[in-house]
Design a protein around this motif. Structure first.
Motif, mmCIF file in Angstrom:
data_model
loop_
_atom_site.group_PDB
_atom_site.id
_atom_site.type_symbol
_atom_site.label_atom_id
_atom_site.label_comp_id
_atom_site.label_asym_id
_atom_site.label_seq_id
_atom_site.Cartn_x
_atom_site.Cartn_y
_atom_site.Cartn_z
ATOM 1 N N ILE A 48 0.833 -1.211 0.000
ATOM 2 C CA ILE A 48 0.000 0.000 0.000
ATOM 3 C C ILE A 48 0.865 1.256 0.000
ATOM 4 O O ILE A 48 0.440 2.293 -0.494
ATOM 5 C CB ILE A 48 -0.997 0.012 1.180
ATOM 6 C CG1 ILE A 48 -0.277 0.021 2.534
ATOM 7 C CG2 ILE A 48 -1.951 -1.143 1.102
ATOM 8 C CD1 ILE A 48 -1.229 0.124 3.700
ATOM 9 N N GLY A 105 1.162 2.185 -3.353
ATOM 10 C CA GLY A 105 -0.084 2.541 -4.024
ATOM 11 C C GLY A 105 -0.846 1.355 -4.572
ATOM 12 O O GLY A 105 -1.750 1.522 -5.400
ATOM 13 N N PRO A 132 -3.522 -1.447 -3.879
ATOM 14 C CA PRO A 132 -4.556 -1.784 -2.892
ATOM 15 C C PRO A 132 -4.518 -3.268 -2.520
ATOM 16 O O PRO A 132 -4.293 -4.139 -3.372
ATOM 17 C CB PRO A 132 -5.866 -1.443 -3.609
ATOM 18 C CG PRO A 132 -5.468 -0.549 -4.738
ATOM 19 C CD PRO A 132 -4.100 -0.986 -5.141
ATOM 20 N N LEU A 154 -6.026 1.187 0.853
ATOM 21 C CA LEU A 154 -4.688 1.762 0.894
ATOM 22 C C LEU A 154 -4.434 2.408 2.253
ATOM 23 O O LEU A 154 -3.511 3.201 2.403
ATOM 24 C CB LEU A 154 -4.533 2.813 -0.215
ATOM 25 C CG LEU A 154 -4.457 2.275 -1.645
ATOM 26 C CD1 LEU A 154 -4.594 3.401 -2.659
ATOM 27 C CD2 LEU A 154 -3.154 1.516 -1.873
ATOM 28 N N ALA A 161 -5.873 -1.847 -8.645
ATOM 29 C CA ALA A 161 -4.429 -1.676 -8.844
ATOM 30 C C ALA A 161 -4.058 -1.438 -10.298
ATOM 31 O O ALA A 161 -2.918 -1.052 -10.592
ATOM 32 C CB ALA A 161 -3.689 -2.907 -8.324
ATOM 33 N N TYR A 181 6.060 -1.030 -10.338
ATOM 34 C CA TYR A 181 4.784 -0.326 -10.197
ATOM 35 C C TYR A 181 5.020 1.145 -9.903
ATOM 36 O O TYR A 181 4.395 2.030 -10.499
ATOM 37 C CB TYR A 181 3.960 -0.977 -9.082
ATOM 38 C CG TYR A 181 2.514 -0.536 -9.035
ATOM 39 C CD1 TYR A 181 1.539 -1.220 -9.751
ATOM 40 C CD2 TYR A 181 2.125 0.553 -8.275
ATOM 41 C CE1 TYR A 181 0.210 -0.832 -9.709
ATOM 42 C CE2 TYR A 181 0.802 0.962 -8.226
ATOM 43 C CZ TYR A 181 -0.158 0.259 -8.934
ATOM 44 O OH TYR A 181 -1.469 0.655 -8.904
ATOM 45 N N LYS A 182 5.926 1.429 -8.971
ATOM 46 C CA LYS A 182 6.184 2.818 -8.576
ATOM 47 C C LYS A 182 6.801 3.619 -9.721
ATOM 48 O O LYS A 182 6.561 4.812 -9.859
ATOM 49 C CB LYS A 182 7.097 2.848 -7.349
ATOM 50 C CG LYS A 182 6.427 2.355 -6.076
ATOM 51 C CD LYS A 182 7.392 2.276 -4.924
ATOM 52 C CE LYS A 182 7.859 3.636 -4.466
ATOM 53 N NZ LYS A 182 8.704 3.552 -3.247
ATOM 54 N N LYS A 229 -6.174 15.802 -4.036
ATOM 55 C CA LYS A 229 -4.715 15.721 -4.197
ATOM 56 C C LYS A 229 -3.995 16.538 -3.129
ATOM 57 O O LYS A 229 -2.958 16.124 -2.602
ATOM 58 C CB LYS A 229 -4.328 16.183 -5.597
ATOM 59 C CG LYS A 229 -4.779 15.201 -6.693
ATOM 60 C CD LYS A 229 -4.443 15.715 -8.077
ATOM 61 C CE LYS A 229 -4.907 14.714 -9.138
ATOM 62 N NZ LYS A 229 -4.664 15.204 -10.518
ATOM 63 N N GLU A 276 -4.175 14.542 0.100
ATOM 64 C CA GLU A 276 -3.285 13.378 0.056
ATOM 65 C C GLU A 276 -1.836 13.799 0.296
ATOM 66 O O GLU A 276 -1.083 13.119 1.001
ATOM 67 C CB GLU A 276 -3.434 12.661 -1.286
ATOM 68 C CG GLU A 276 -4.762 11.916 -1.420
ATOM 69 C CD GLU A 276 -4.963 11.350 -2.812
ATOM 70 O OE1 GLU A 276 -5.809 10.464 -2.962
ATOM 71 O OE2 GLU A 276 -4.277 11.804 -3.767
#
Length: 818
Positions: free
Chosen positions: A37, A40, A42, A92, A116, A222-223, A406, A409
């Protein structure tokens, strides 16, 4: 005799090593989820043996599910299984993941592929028709003419020597495997599917799903957005999107439909299939729709359901999803209906989700005798001007909410880095509210109102009770009673029952964390807790879920800001909840008079109540504050906000002549339930908790159950009658009685509007007189020696309960230590 080379460890050492292995594995699995998570991705939790998801909507992100829909899902789950679901949706949220692992420490983390944006090719090794098929080898052979599996694909070994291959799901494909299933013994996990997270380890047998290196590779790709889309040769083998997938339907629409069906009263499906009653003749209709005819002839149940939806929506454009569901459930050739359970992969079972997806994705086709659907309007026609304007307004509102999301977050990420957990919690609450607004706008742009048909179509919500029909989660209550009613004894009894998960007055109790803020006399409260435990828990199995807060506490700030003590209580409650894996159920403030300082209850009630509400919102608990009525007979003393701005008032009363005690909901204010269901009786009960300094029994008073309206008084251990017995009168009892009398007298003065606690001073003569009035009420002889009263006051001064002022007997006075 053959000697074994195997050295048998002692049983105790084996047990220690096994527990160490379990603890290490649990921590590893939890860290896997937290790392995912953080990237990012889930996750949700599954049963470690069956891989069955614990959440009810694992294929959807929890922050995107409207609260009303979550509540409907929780209620449906509880009604079916008679226990509460672990969570609703993939998440998340680090706090939720930690909480879920506390509740299910042996669970495995799973990745929800839809939220995801992932699609996973799952190479299996399993027997089919008596032949063992190796999906790894078959898939390698399939990829070989195309240069093999792409280098940038992330490959993770699965548990049974199979393999998961991760790609980016740009086309938002579902879980249809097409030719890969037949030729390569491989499944596909896309939207609606999930896979066990890499590096996870099953506790019961120690088998792993890949390694930490595999997990790191997935997270890194993924990142960095380095995952590649599904190669065209694999996509071609899966096939073009099926008719079921070609008409796009948002996940939110699907979930809305599911929530609606769960609570709907379905029509009679047999009537809808009876032409004599205006229903459908399926055989006659199938003659006009070749695809439906072919599906019926082949007995392919999933195709029957979809093509039946196409045909019926074409024949009758007004067909509702409730009617379609009733028709399917009434037929035997479309599979077995399993409600919310996961259907079998062979299409032989279907659930609410399958019904909604088939219905929403089935576009009306062209009738054999018409150039378009029977409505005369083609599917997906141009919107009218008004609809277009409404959509434009909705898109503008969503754009603003997206910007705000945003910003929040980013603020949460910064607060998390700085370790400010309270700020993180507050910002996350704001984020949830923004997401709720966005969900409402996405549904139609109506935030502030709902018309009656839409309101009635929404899922019903239910009160979450701590004590059934009495104490509810996330509420604020004022419990008011005059001096001598035993408010502290009563609410300690309630709080300790909740912390131990014990039914109270035969009412169901949801076990949870209780924080009891003892602000007037913590030592006395501590003694009462010991007495309660001695009487109610003779086996000694006490729960750490009850927490006594005995520090200073002010819930008053003239700027309407959270005080440091308020933050401390919130943190204490939430930290204990995290540690024990329980919800925060109740916070008791004993009393308002102490907690509102340096303010007062006549002017600052609204500020105090807002503090209660902040605690309730931050913890999810019921917050009850003990208070007093007015001398004139009003239910609650002071500012009208104590009644107007809280969820309810509970009234405690005790007849001084008979000793009868009652707990009732105020008829004027109790909106958390039916006030008629809050009517209890209690007795004050002496329990010996130890010896005083002279070796005599030291007794304290607790509250126990009594029939409402029954004659009762102070009862002894083992006495089931309602006969009065003498009040304990040892030296230590006299000291405690003196302090109680002083507090009661100060309270009465405050009732009459006489200043603040720290300003009220009493002479020794005032105290002596009040003490003897109290003793007479309890049937005790009066104290005639003034020196005896002086000695007791000296003890209280030395203990710090009182402050003595004045230099001589004439000017000497006593006030409560604040």
């Amino acid at each position: 005799m053959i000697k074994s080379n195997v050295v048998q460890l002692p049983a105790a050492e084996q047990a220690v090593r096994e527990q160490a292995r379990i603890d290490k594995t649990r921590e590893l699995n939890k860290q896997v989820a937290l790392d995912l998570i953080a990237a990012g991705i889930p996750v949700f939790l599954t049963n470690p043996e069956t891989k069955r998801p614990y959440p009810t909507m694992h294929n959807r992100l929890d922050s995107e599910i409207p609260e009303a829909e979550k509540e409907a899902s929780r209620r449906a789950f509880y009604d079916k299984h008679r226990f509460h679901t672990l969570h609703v949706g993939a998440t998340l949220d680090r706090k939720e993941v930690r909480r879920m692992f506390r509740e299910k420490p042996d669970a495995l983390a799973a990745i929800s592929c839809g939220p995801a944006g992932l699609i996973v090719v799952d190479n299996d090794i399993k027997p089919r028709n008596g032949v063992l098929r190796n999906g790894v080898e078959l898939f390698d052979s399939f990829c070989e003419p195309h240069g093999g599996i792409p280098e940038r694909a992330v490959i993770v070994p699965s548990r049974n020597k199979g393999r998961h291959i991760y790609f980016k799901n740009d086309e938002e494909r579902g879980c249809s495997a097409g030719r890969l299933k037949r030729d390569c013994e491989s499944d596909v996990k896309g939207v609606g599917g999930y896979v066990i997270a890499p590096a996870s380890v099953r506790i019961h047998d120690g088998r792993a799903y890949g390694t930490r290196e595999n997990l790191d590779a997935l997270i890194s790709a993924y990142k960095q957005n380095a995952l590649i889309p599904v190669p065209s040769f694999i996509s071609d083998a899966i096939g073009a999107k099926s008719e079921h997938e070609s008409n796009t339907t948002s996940e939110r629409d699907v979930q809305d439909g599911i929530a609606s069906l769960r609570v709907a009263d379905l029509p009679d499906g047999d009537d809808l299939l009876d032409p004599s009653k205006g229903g459908f003749d399926i055989e006659e209709i199938a003659g006009r729709y070749p695809k439906l005819r072919a599906a019926l002839d082949d007995a392919t149940r999933s195709d029957i359901r979809f093509n039946l939806a196409v045909a019926l929506k074409t024949e009758r454009p007004s067909l509702t999803v409730e009617e379609f569901a009733a028709i399917l459930i009434a037929r035997d050739d479309v599979g077995d209906f399993v409600e919310d359970e996961k259907p079998s992969p062979d299409g032989g079972e279907y659930n609410w989700r399958n019904i909604v997806r088939d219905f929403k994705r089935a576009a009306p086709s062209v009738k054999p005798d018409d150039k378009g659907p029977s409505t005369g309007v083609k599917f997906g026609n141009v919107e009218g001007i008004e609809e277009a304007e409404e959509r434009a307004e909705s898109e503008a509102a969503l754009s603003k909410l997206d910007v705000l999301t945003k910003h929040l977050e980013a603020a949460i990420a910064n607060a998390d880095l700085e370790g400010d957990e309270l700020l993180v919690d507050a910002l996350e609450e704001q984020l949830r509210n923004v997401q709720k607004q966005a969900a409402k706008v996405a549904k139609g742009g109506r935030i502030d109102y709902v018309n009656l048909p839409d309101l009635l179509a929404e899922p019903e919500t239910y009160t979450q009770w701590v004590v059934k029909h009495f104490v509810a989660f996330n509420t604020t209550i004022i419990a008011a009673g005059r001096w001598g009613t035993g408010k502290t004894a009563v609410y300690l009894d309630i709080a300790l029952h909740i912390a131990h998960g014990m039914p109270w007055r035969d009412r169901k109790v949801e076990k949870g964390i209780v924080v009891y803020a003892a602000l007037e006399n913590p030592k006395d409260v501590q003694s009462r807790i010991r007495a309660w435990c001695k009487r109610n828990m003779p086996e000694g199995q006490f729960e750490p879920s009850f927490v006594l807060y005995r520090g200073d506490c002010s819930l008053f700030d003239p700027r309407d800001k959270a005080t440091e003590q308020e933050k401390s209580i919130i943190k204490l409650a939430n930290d204990t909840a995290k540690k024990l894996g329980l919800p925060v159920a109740m916070v008791v403030i004993d009393t308002v008079a102490q907690a509102i300082l340096p303010g007062n209850d006549r002017e600052h009630g609204s500020l105090f109540v807002r503090s209660m509400q902040r605690i309730a919102n931050a913890t999810g608990a019921n917050v009850t504050a003990l208070h007093h009525p007015t001398k004139a007979g009003d239910e609650v003393r002071g500012d009208g906000a104590f009644q107007g701005n809280t969820d309810g008032v509970v009234l405690l009363a005790r007849d001084t002549s008979t000793g009868v005690g009652t707990i009732k909901a105020s008829a004027q204010k109790f909106r958390v339930g039916d006030p008629r269901k809050v009517n209890f009786g209690y007795k004050l009960h002496p329990v010996v908790v130890g010896k005083d300094e002279e070796g005599e029994d030291r007794t304290v008073i607790i509250a126990i159950e009594s029939a409402v309206g029954g004659a009762m008084g102070l009862v002894t251990e083992g006495d089931d009658t309602d006969t009065d017995v003498p009040m304990p009168d040892n030296p230590s009892d006299r000291v405690e009685a003196t302090l109680r009398v002083i507090r009661d007298k100060v309270t009465r003065i405050l009732d009459e509007g006489g200043g603040t606690i720290g300003e009220i001073r009493l002479t020794r003569r005032d105290i002596h007189k009040a003490l003897n009035i109290d003793r007479e009420r309890w049937g005790l002889k009066p104290i005639t020696e003034e020196s005896a009263v002086s000695r007791m006051l000296a003890v209280l001064v030395e203990r710090g309960d009182l402050v003595r002022e004045g230099e001589n007997r004439r000017s000497m006075a006593y006030r409560l230590a604040v």
